[in-house]
Design a protein around this motif. Structure first.
Motif, short mmCIF file in Angstrom:
data_model
loop_
_atom_site.label_atom_id
_atom_site.label_comp_id
_atom_site.label_asym_id
_atom_site.label_seq_id
_atom_site.Cartn_x
_atom_site.Cartn_y
_atom_site.Cartn_z
N VAL A 61 0.86 -1.19 0.00
CA VAL A 61 0.00 0.00 0.00
C VAL A 61 0.89 1.23 0.00
N PHE A 62 0.71 2.11 -0.98
CA PHE A 62 1.37 3.41 -0.98
C PHE A 62 0.53 4.37 -0.14
N LEU A 63 1.18 5.08 0.78
CA LEU A 63 0.52 6.10 1.59
C LEU A 63 1.14 7.44 1.21
N LEU A 64 0.34 8.33 0.60
CA LEU A 64 0.82 9.59 0.06
C LEU A 64 0.54 10.72 1.04
N HIS A 65 1.59 11.46 1.38
CA HIS A 65 1.52 12.44 2.48
C HIS A 65 0.79 13.72 2.11
N GLY A 66 0.52 14.52 3.14
CA GLY A 66 -0.22 15.77 2.98
C GLY A 66 0.66 16.91 2.52
N THR A 67 0.08 18.12 2.51
CA THR A 67 0.74 19.34 2.05
C THR A 67 0.77 20.39 3.15
N PRO A 68 1.96 20.79 3.64
CA PRO A 68 3.26 20.20 3.36
C PRO A 68 3.42 18.89 4.13
N GLY A 69 4.42 18.10 3.79
CA GLY A 69 4.61 16.84 4.49
C GLY A 69 5.83 16.11 4.01
N SER A 70 5.93 14.85 4.40
CA SER A 70 7.09 14.04 4.05
C SER A 70 6.74 12.57 4.22
N GLY A 113 2.03 12.03 21.15
CA GLY A 113 2.63 11.26 20.07
C GLY A 113 2.33 11.86 18.71
N ILE A 114 1.09 12.28 18.49
CA ILE A 114 0.70 12.87 17.21
C ILE A 114 1.40 14.21 17.01
N ARG A 115 1.49 14.99 18.09
CA ARG A 115 2.18 16.29 17.97
C ARG A 115 3.65 16.09 17.60
N ALA A 116 4.31 15.11 18.24
CA ALA A 116 5.72 14.84 17.93
C ALA A 116 5.88 14.38 16.48
N MET A 117 4.93 13.57 16.01
CA MET A 117 4.97 13.11 14.63
C MET A 117 4.81 14.26 13.65
N LEU A 118 3.90 15.19 13.95
CA LEU A 118 3.70 16.35 13.07
C LEU A 118 4.95 17.22 13.01
N VAL A 119 5.58 17.41 14.15
CA VAL A 119 6.83 18.19 14.20
C VAL A 119 7.88 17.53 13.30
N ARG A 120 8.03 16.22 13.44
CA ARG A 120 9.02 15.47 12.65
C ARG A 120 8.68 15.54 11.16
N ASN A 121 7.41 15.40 10.85
CA ASN A 121 6.93 15.41 9.47
C ASN A 121 7.21 16.74 8.79
N PHE A 122 6.81 17.84 9.41
CA PHE A 122 7.01 19.16 8.81
C PHE A 122 8.49 19.52 8.72
N ALA A 123 9.24 19.22 9.77
CA ALA A 123 10.67 19.55 9.78
C ALA A 123 11.40 18.83 8.65
N GLU A 124 11.06 17.55 8.42
CA GLU A 124 11.71 16.79 7.35
C GLU A 124 11.27 17.29 5.98
N GLY A 125 9.98 17.50 5.79
CA GLY A 125 9.49 17.91 4.49
C GLY A 125 10.04 19.24 4.03
N LEU A 126 10.25 20.16 4.98
CA LEU A 126 10.68 21.53 4.64
C LEU A 126 12.12 21.80 5.01
N ARG A 127 12.90 20.76 5.24
CA ARG A 127 14.25 20.95 5.78
C ARG A 127 15.17 21.71 4.84
N ASN A 128 14.94 21.62 3.52
CA ASN A 128 15.81 22.30 2.56
C ASN A 128 15.18 23.56 1.98
N SER A 129 13.88 23.53 1.77
CA SER A 129 13.20 24.64 1.10
C SER A 129 11.70 24.43 1.15
N ALA A 130 10.98 25.40 0.55
CA ALA A 130 9.52 25.28 0.42
C ALA A 130 9.14 24.73 -0.95
N ASP A 131 10.10 24.21 -1.71
CA ASP A 131 9.85 23.84 -3.11
C ASP A 131 8.68 22.86 -3.26
#
Length: 287
Positions: free
Chosen positions: A26-35, A193-211
């Motif tokens: 199963v492919f799980l496709l992330h949200g916007t923004p996300g990772s 747990g969900i808050r920590a996951m969201l922090v990790r998710n956004f930080a990874e997705g946007l770590r280089n840029s907003a592209d």
């Protein structure tokens, strides 16, 4: 397990897979923004359910190379490249929020390989006839799409500022988002747990840029590259009735046009209510 998979045009995609490696893919496709580190059940839960879960950073997010001027339809080639590299033939696709239109693209454009598709709290096409697209949508999201209509440069400037703020203080950014949520979403995001996951998710997705964020919003603002009416495989559409990020009428519009689609609208739920049903939806996706 994390790995880089290369596409035919030479881009790298950061891919993560977990759960049962011999289970139903199963492919799980992330949200916007996300990772690829976005919301997902624990690996032990996936293993018990017999699910091999594959996530990846869309182009421009995290460690995946950018694909300028991409449309929503681009996802079909990228998912195909990942599936081929992993030796997967047929698979299911689940997309949440910004991942939902991409999941529907797989259903429409890869009918031989996409067995089942679920789209949770997603958007309808920007040119959806008969739909008041902005009705009920939170101001920050309306502003994103107004900036997109004004042009790529204006949207990039706005989202680069927001991304820089998130990179500087991802925990504070999630806390700021929490304050503007409907009550049902606020209760879900209050979970540690969900808050920590969201922090990790956004930080990874946007770590280089907003592209990736910019390219997602631009792709949602133009022709998607497929028609929902052309989907022929089983589709589940889920939405929380109180959603302010992607209003529920978007999913109702899609349900009227995707042949045989199963529509679930949950009262008292909103955007992040999709996290509570994700395990159940993944089980549905495996048939």
């Amino acid at each position: 397990m994390e790995q880089l998979i290369h596409t035919e045009d030479g881009r790298a995609l950061a891919v993560e897979h977990c759960g049962n490696p011999h289970g139903s893919p199963v492919f799980l496709l992330h949200g916007t923004p996300g990772s690829r580190l976005g919301p997902a059940p624990r690996s032990s839960v996936l293993y018990r359910l017999g699910i091999h879960l594959i996530t990846y950073d869309r182009p421009g997010y995290g460690a995946s190379h950018r694909l300028p001027r991409r449309s929503v339809a681009h996802v079909a080639a990228d998912v195909t490249a990942i599936a081929d590299a992993l030796g997967i033939g047929r698979f299911a696709v689940v997309g949440r929020s910004g991942g939902a239109p991409h999941a529907l693209a797989c259903a429409a454009l890869l009918p031989e390989r996409t067995a089942r598709t679920a789209a949770l709290v997603g958007l309808a096409p920007r040119d959806a006839q008969g739909l008041d697209w902005f009705d009920g949508m939170t101001e920050s999201n309306v502003r994103e799409y107004i900036n997109a209509a004004a042009g790529h440069h204006q949207l990039t400037a706005a989202l680069e500022r927001r991304s820089a703020s998130i990179r500087a203080d991802p925990m504070g950014s999630v806390a700021d988002m929490h304050r503007g949520l409907p009550d049902s979403d606020r209760g879900i995001v209050s979970d540690t747990g969900i808050r920590a996951m969201l922090v990790r998710n956004f930080a990874e997705g946007l770590r280089n840029s907003a592209d990736g964020w910019v390219d997602d919003v631009m792709s949602f603002s133009k022709d998607w590259g497929f028609r929902p009416e052309d989907i022929t495989s089983p589709v589940l559409l889920w939405h929380g009735e109180d959603d302010v990020f992607a209003p529920v009428q978007h999913t109702r519009w899609l349900a009227e046009r995707i042949p045989g689609a199963e529509l679930v609208v949950e009262r008292g739920a909103a955007h992040f209510g999709s996290l509570r049903v994700l395990t159940r939806v993944l089980s549905w996706a495996t048939g």
